[in-house]
Design a protein around this motif. Sequence first.
Motif, PDB file in Angstrom:
ATOM      1  N   ILE A  83     -12.331  -1.021   0.834  1.00 24.49           N
ATOM      2  CA  ILE A  83     -12.400   0.407   1.152  1.00 24.49           C
ATOM      3  C   ILE A  83     -13.766   0.959   0.781  1.00 24.49           C
ATOM      4  N   THR A  90       0.822  -1.210   0.000  1.00 21.94           N
ATOM      5  CA  THR A  90       0.000   0.000   0.000  1.00 21.94           C
ATOM      6  C   THR A  90       0.856   1.259   0.000  1.00 21.94           C
ATOM      7  N   SER A 150      -9.478  -2.474  -2.818  1.00 22.04           N
ATOM      8  CA  SER A 150     -10.318  -1.322  -3.187  1.00 22.04           C
ATOM      9  C   SER A 150     -11.773  -1.581  -2.837  1.00 22.04           C
ATOM     10  N   ASP A 179      -5.568  -6.319  -5.663  1.00 22.14           N
ATOM     11  CA  ASP A 179      -5.856  -4.878  -5.676  1.00 22.14           C
ATOM     12  C   ASP A 179      -7.355  -4.622  -5.648  1.00 22.14           C
TER      13      ASP A 179
END
Lengths: 238, 107
Positions: free
Chosen positions: B85, A68, B82, B78
Amino acid sequence: MEKFHPYLYFGFIPGFGEYPNVVYSWVVMAFLIVTSLLVPRALQTIPHGGQNVFETLFEAVASFMEGTLGPEGKPYFPLVFTLGVYLFLNNVMGILPGFMSPTSNVNTNIGCALTAFLATHYVGFKTSGWGYLKHFTGPIIWLAPLMVPLELISHLARPLSLTLRLFGNITGEDLVLAVLMLLCLQAFLPLPWAMQLFAIFGSFIQAFVFVLLTMIYIAGSLAGHEHDEHGHEGAHAH
Amino acid sequence: MKLLTTIGFALTTAAALATNALAAAAATPAADGEVLKWRIISSSFALAVAAAAGAVSQGRSIAAALEGTARNPGAGGDLRVSMIIGLALIESLVIYTFVICLIIILG
């Protein structure tokens, strides 16, 4: 919110019943301090027992942070790791009977959220100095009167949203568990173990989300700096 | 234009009604049984609407993330981060409603 937690072990000790969230977060702190003092005392090349647990946790969080934040985020690993483990233990403790989650009180959460908020701006000022203030003025300088209030509000909303998200999730979980427990007791059904397992999962997810958002905010403070640098290099190249 | 006037009229009416309701709520004592009943009804309704909308939007985002992972499994990590989130940000709106409902009922 004390009325949701009728039986608390530490509430029966005189003087400790008034602020149970503080007392129970002391329990988590004591657990973390004792384990982190005991485990490194006998480090071995071939780990076993507690060392295994800590190494797995460290590696998982460190590799996730590497993905990240990149290599620049390495100095902030202690903050992120401590927040994650502390919040996870705080969230999970509410499942034990006689214990409460300190995170089902707003004050514990706002402490953690303000720590993350201040750390974000500390990182920003540390990496780009006073140039960090350019983050708040937007891309073009004459848009600054429009952008500064927006950015201020959005930055101030971060600790609020972190606080309320954690508080609402953990309180909601505790309430649902309490209601299901009452229903099961009244109808002579077995205890709602499925909901308890889901509460463990939700505790993990909430601690993960808190830590993830902290990392993203720190990455925002770091990455704007990089962006500015690239912009300057581009300007020089032109 | 007519639509705008209608909306403006509706908004002003709602605002006037809300001010009247606020003044009435300030005048009456808080522990009234009728008031408590309407507090419970309104907060349950608000939470139901918020949970339904949140569930629909979370379902859409999970479906999109799964579709993307099925098409390109390499991007799964990924996409998952995402997605989490986004789910947290959607869920926080429902949670705000829940907190407001708690405030309405208990406060």
